[in-house]
Design an enzyme around this catalytic site. Structure first.
Site, PDB file in Angstrom:
ATOM      1  N   GLY A 164      -5.616   2.955  10.421  1.00 63.86           N
ATOM      2  CA  GLY A 164      -5.333   1.565  10.793  1.00 63.86           C
ATOM      3  C   GLY A 164      -6.020   1.211  12.103  1.00 63.86           C
TER       4      GLY A 164
ATOM      5  N   ALA B 180     -16.388   3.592  25.840  1.00 65.62           N
ATOM      6  CA  ALA B 180     -16.270   4.659  26.838  1.00 65.62           C
ATOM      7  C   ALA B 180     -16.893   5.961  26.323  1.00 65.62           C
ATOM      8  CB  ALA B 180     -14.799   4.867  27.196  1.00 65.62           C
TER       9      ALA B 180
ATOM     10  N   ARG C 215      -9.216   4.098   5.264  1.00 58.01           N
ATOM     11  CA  ARG C 215      -8.339   5.230   4.934  1.00 58.01           C
ATOM     12  C   ARG C 215      -9.044   5.904   3.758  1.00 58.01           C
ATOM     13  NH1 ARG C 215      -3.730   4.407   7.931  1.00 58.01           N
ATOM     14  NH2 ARG C 215      -3.035   2.266   8.192  1.00 58.01           N
ATOM     15  N   CYS C 216      -9.521   7.128   3.968  1.00 58.36           N
ATOM     16  CA  CYS C 216     -10.447   7.737   3.003  1.00 58.36           C
ATOM     17  C   CYS C 216      -9.777   8.876   2.224  1.00 58.36           C
ATOM     18  CB  CYS C 216     -11.668   8.238   3.778  1.00 58.36           C
ATOM     19  SG  CYS C 216     -12.889   9.027   2.743  1.00 58.36           S
TER      20      CYS C 216
ATOM     21  N   ASP D 299      -2.322   9.880  13.236  1.00 52.29           N
ATOM     22  CA  ASP D 299      -2.072  11.238  12.741  1.00 52.29           C
ATOM     23  C   ASP D 299      -2.825  11.578  11.461  1.00 52.29           C
ATOM     24  OD1 ASP D 299      -0.441   9.612  11.288  1.00 52.29           O
ATOM     25  OD2 ASP D 299       1.400  10.751  11.620  1.00 52.29           O
TER      26      ASP D 299
ATOM     27  N   THR E 252      -3.601   3.908  17.727  1.00 57.51           N
ATOM     28  CA  THR E 252      -2.676   3.381  16.712  1.00 57.51           C
ATOM     29  C   THR E 252      -1.637   2.518  17.411  1.00 57.51           C
ATOM     30  OG1 THR E 252      -0.825   3.932  15.232  1.00 57.51           O
ATOM     31  CG2 THR E 252      -1.440   5.623  16.797  1.00 57.51           C
TER      32      THR E 252
ATOM     33  N   ASP F 239       1.294   2.269  16.536  1.00 57.56           N
ATOM     34  CA  ASP F 239       2.636   2.826  16.310  1.00 57.56           C
ATOM     35  C   ASP F 239       3.209   3.603  17.501  1.00 57.56           C
ATOM     36  OD1 ASP F 239       2.196   1.800  13.813  1.00 57.56           O
ATOM     37  OD2 ASP F 239       1.917   3.728  12.814  1.00 57.56           O
TER      38      ASP F 239
ATOM     39  N   ASP G 247       3.216   6.696  17.917  1.00 52.39           N
ATOM     40  CA  ASP G 247       4.044   7.774  17.363  1.00 52.39           C
ATOM     41  C   ASP G 247       3.420   9.165  17.503  1.00 52.39           C
ATOM     42  OD1 ASP G 247       1.965   7.257  15.663  1.00 52.39           O
ATOM     43  OD2 ASP G 247       3.133   7.375  13.821  1.00 52.39           O
TER      44      ASP G 247
ATOM     45  N   ARG H 175      20.253 -20.223  13.224  1.00 49.82           N
ATOM     46  CA  ARG H 175      20.036 -19.222  12.186  1.00 49.82           C
ATOM     47  C   ARG H 175      20.044 -17.790  12.733  1.00 49.82           C
ATOM     48  NH1 ARG H 175      15.156 -22.355   9.076  1.00 49.82           N
ATOM     49  NH2 ARG H 175      16.503 -23.655   7.809  1.00 49.82           N
TER      50      ARG H 175
ATOM     51  N   MET I 262       5.935  -3.555  12.606  1.00 53.18           N
ATOM     52  CA  MET I 262       5.282  -2.331  12.096  1.00 53.18           C
ATOM     53  C   MET I 262       5.749  -1.102  12.872  1.00 53.18           C
ATOM     54  SD  MET I 262       1.384  -3.142  11.075  1.00 53.18           S
ATOM     55  CE  MET I 262       0.962  -3.792   9.477  1.00 53.18           C
TER      56      MET I 262
ATOM     57  N   ARG J 145       5.404   2.151  10.982  1.00 51.56           N
ATOM     58  CA  ARG J 145       5.568   3.152   9.937  1.00 51.56           C
ATOM     59  C   ARG J 145       6.958   3.778  10.026  1.00 51.56           C
ATOM     60  NH1 ARG J 145       1.048   5.176   7.008  1.00 51.56           N
ATOM     61  NH2 ARG J 145      -0.393   4.589   8.612  1.00 51.56           N
TER      62      ARG J 145
ATOM     63  N   GLU K  87      19.164  -9.473  19.903  1.00 47.78           N
ATOM     64  CA  GLU K  87      20.589  -9.120  19.904  1.00 47.78           C
ATOM     65  C   GLU K  87      20.801  -7.684  19.407  1.00 47.78           C
ATOM     66  OE1 GLU K  87      19.744 -12.417  19.303  1.00 47.78           O
ATOM     67  OE2 GLU K  87      20.635 -12.654  21.288  1.00 47.78           O
TER      68      GLU K  87
ATOM     69  N   LYS L 138      25.692 -19.840  22.067  1.00 49.90           N
ATOM     70  CA  LYS L 138      24.591 -19.230  21.313  1.00 49.90           C
ATOM     71  C   LYS L 138      24.962 -19.361  19.884  1.00 49.90           C
ATOM     72  CE  LYS L 138      21.562 -15.656  22.555  1.00 49.90           C
ATOM     73  NZ  LYS L 138      21.292 -14.353  22.433  1.00 49.90           N
TER      74      LYS L 138
HETATM   75  O1  F6P Z   1      -0.380   3.137  11.421  1.00 52.23           O
HETATM   76  C1  F6P Z   1      -0.632   1.817  11.724  1.00 52.23           C
HETATM   77  C2  F6P Z   1       0.004   0.900  10.731  1.00 52.23           C
HETATM   78  O2  F6P Z   1      -0.281  -0.415  11.141  1.00 52.23           O
HETATM   79  C3  F6P Z   1       1.497   1.094  10.493  1.00 52.23           C
HETATM   80  O3  F6P Z   1       2.283   0.498  11.506  1.00 52.23           O
HETATM   81  C4  F6P Z   1       1.662   0.497   9.127  1.00 52.23           C
HETATM   82  O4  F6P Z   1       2.741   1.097   8.448  1.00 52.23           O
HETATM   83  C5  F6P Z   1       0.370   0.838   8.436  1.00 52.23           C
HETATM   84  O5  F6P Z   1      -0.576   1.065   9.453  1.00 52.23           O
HETATM   85  C6  F6P Z   1      -0.149  -0.224   7.489  1.00 52.23           C
HETATM   86  O6  F6P Z   1      -1.331   0.242   6.927  1.00 52.23           O
HETATM   87  P1  F6P Z   1      -2.335  -0.629   6.033  1.00 52.23           P
HETATM   88  O7  F6P Z   1      -3.032  -1.605   6.938  1.00 52.23           O
HETATM   89  O8  F6P Z   1      -3.284   0.372   5.462  1.00 52.23           O
HETATM   90  O9  F6P Z   1      -1.494  -1.329   5.028  1.00 52.23           O
END
Ligand code: F6P
Length: 340
Positions: free
Chosen positions: A28, A39, A89-90, A120, A143, A145, A147, A180, A187, A189, A205, A231
Site C-alpha cells: 500500500g 533520500a 501487491r505482487c 510487513d 505504511t 498503519d 504497525d 446523529r 484504516m 488493517r 466519544e 451534546k
Molecule cells: O497497509 C495499508 C493499508 O492501507 C491498510 O490500512 C488497508 O487494510 C490496506 O492497506 C488496503 O489495501 P488495498 O489498497 O490493497 O485495498
C-alpha cells in the site's frame, strides 16, 4: 554544534563492494514514500554509488522494469503523495521460480543490493528473497498503519492521522446539526493506531480497536455520556480490523439494541492514503532513506531501519514482521476521561 560532529564524506564507504543499489516501493502506498525515495537516491549518489529505480515493487523486478536514476529524477517530489516508482501487491513473488527470475534480472543489471520501502508484506518478501539468493536488502517502513515492530513511527502514519482528523471535524458538523451518532471507520488493517490516536485528536466519544474488545452496553454508556454533555451527537472511531465487523457491524448492533439513536456510518477508505506528506513524515522519510543506504554500505542486511526515541535503529526483518507493536491501551483511558 557539538565538538564531535563530523560531516559525512563521499569516500566514507569507498571500501564497500556494493556499487549499484536498486530501490523499490511496494504494498500500500503511503505519503512520504517519495521523500524516502529521494533520500535513498541522493544518499547513494552522495557516496558515489549508482542507483536504479525499480517500478511497481516486486512486479518490476520480475518484469525488469528498471531505470537508472540521477539526482534530478527525484527533484520536486518531497511534497508528493503516492510514489513516483508506483507500487503493487505482487502475488507471483510468492513463487520460488519467479523470485529466481527476479534475481537473474538483478544480476544482469549489476544491482548488488536493494532498498525496499513498504510494510510487513514487503519485508516478508524481502526476507525470503535475501535468504535464498544472498542479496543484501534493507527495508524502510512505509505504511500508514504504523504497525511495524522496531520503529516508533512508520512513514505515512502522521499524514494519515491528519487526514482523519480533518475528515472527522467535517463529519462532526453534520453529526451536531442532525443530532446523529456517527461510526467512522478508519484504516489500519489489524492495528488500532490510526483509530486510537485519530480518536484522541478528533475528540471522539469512543474508539473501537482490534486489540481490545468493547461490549455493546459499555459502548452505549460512552455514547450516552457524550449525549448528556451536549451534546446531542457522538462520534465513534472504528478500526477496520475491529472484530465485530467494522463500522457497519457495530452500527447494526447499536441500531438493533438502541433504536433511539439516529445512526450513520462513514468509511474513510483510501482518502487516508493520499495527500502531501506532513513535515513529520517528510523528515522521518528523509532520515530513514539516508539511514537505509548507510546501513547497506555498513554491511547490514535483512534489517529494517526505524526510529526509536529519536534515534535510528536497525531491526532484523524477522522481528519487524513477527512481533506485534503494541498499542498503548492507556490511550483508551485518555479518551474515556476526556469524553465523560
Ligand atoms: O497497509 C495499508 C493499508 O492501507 C491498510 O490500512 C488497508 O487494510 C490496506 O492497506 C488496503 O489495501 P488495498 O489498497 O490493497 O485495498
Amino acid at each position: 554544534m557539538s565538538k564531535e560532529y563530523r560531516s559525512p564524506h563521499a569516500d566514507d564507504y569507498s571500501d564497500n563492494p556494493i556499487r549499484k543499489i536498486g530501490v523499490l516501493t511496494s504494498g500500500g502506498d503511503a505519503p512520504g514514500m517519495n521523500a524516502a525515495l529521494r533520500a535513498v537516491v541522493r544518499t547513494a549518489i552522495f557516496y558515489r554509488r549508482e542507483v536504479v529505480g525499480i517500478y511497481q515493487g516486486y512486479k518490476g523486478l520480475i518484469e525488469k522494469n528498471f531505470k537508472n536514476m540521477v539526482s534530478g529524477d527525484v527533484s520536486n517530489i518531497i511534497q508528493l503523495g503516492g510514489t513516483i516508482l508506483k507500487s503493487a501487491r505482487c502475488k507471483e513473488f510468492h513463487l520460488r521460480e519467479v523470485r529466481e527470475m527476479a534475481y537473474n534480472h538483478l544480476k544482469e543489471e549489476g544491482i548488488d543490493a536493494l532498498v525496499v520501502i513498504g510494510g510487513d508484506g514487503t519485508f516478508t518478501g524481502a526476507r525470503i528473497f535475501a535468504q535464498e539468493f544472498g542479496i543484501p536488502i534493507v527495508g524502510v517502513p512505509g505504511t500508514i498503519d504504523n504497525d511495524l515492530f522496531g520503529t516508533d513511527f512508520t512513514i505515512g502514519y502522521d499524514t494519515a492521522l491528519n487526514t482523519i482528523i480533518e475528515a472527522v471535524d467535517k463529519i462532526r458538523d453534520t453529526a451536531t446539526a442532525h443530532e446523529r451518532l456517527f461510526f467512522i471507520e478508519v484504516m489500519g488493517r489489524d492495528a488500532g493506531f490510526l483509530a486510537l490516536n485519530g480518536g484522541i485528536a478528533s475528540g471522539a466519544e469512543a474508539v473501537l480497536i482490534p486489540e481490545t474488545s468493547t461490549d455493546i452496553t459499555t459502548l452505549e454508556n460512552y455514547i450516552k455520556s457524550g449525549y448528556r454533555k451536549s451534546k446531542n451527537s457522538s462520534i465513534v472511531l472504528v478500526a477496520e480490523g475491529e472484530k465485530a465487523g467494522g463500522a457497519f457491524g457495530i452500527a447494526k448492533q447499536v441500531e438493533e439494541n438502541f433504536p433511539q439513536y439516529d445512526v450513520r456510518v462513514t468509511v474513510l477508505g483510501h482518502i487516508q492514503r493520499g495527500g502531501s506528506p506532513t513535515a513529520f513524515d517528510r523528515i522521518l522519510a528523509s532520515r530513514l532513506g539516508v539511514a537505509s543506504v548507510e546501513a547497506l554500505l555498513d554491511d547490514q542486511q535483512s534489517v529494517m531501519v526505524g526510529i526509536s526515541n529519536d534515534a535510528v535503529e536497525l531491526t532484523p526483518f524477522n522481528k519487524a514482521i513477527k512481533y506485534d507493536k503494541e498499542v498503548n491501551t492507556k490511550l483508551l483511558d485518555t479518551i474515556h476521561i476526556l469524553s465523560s
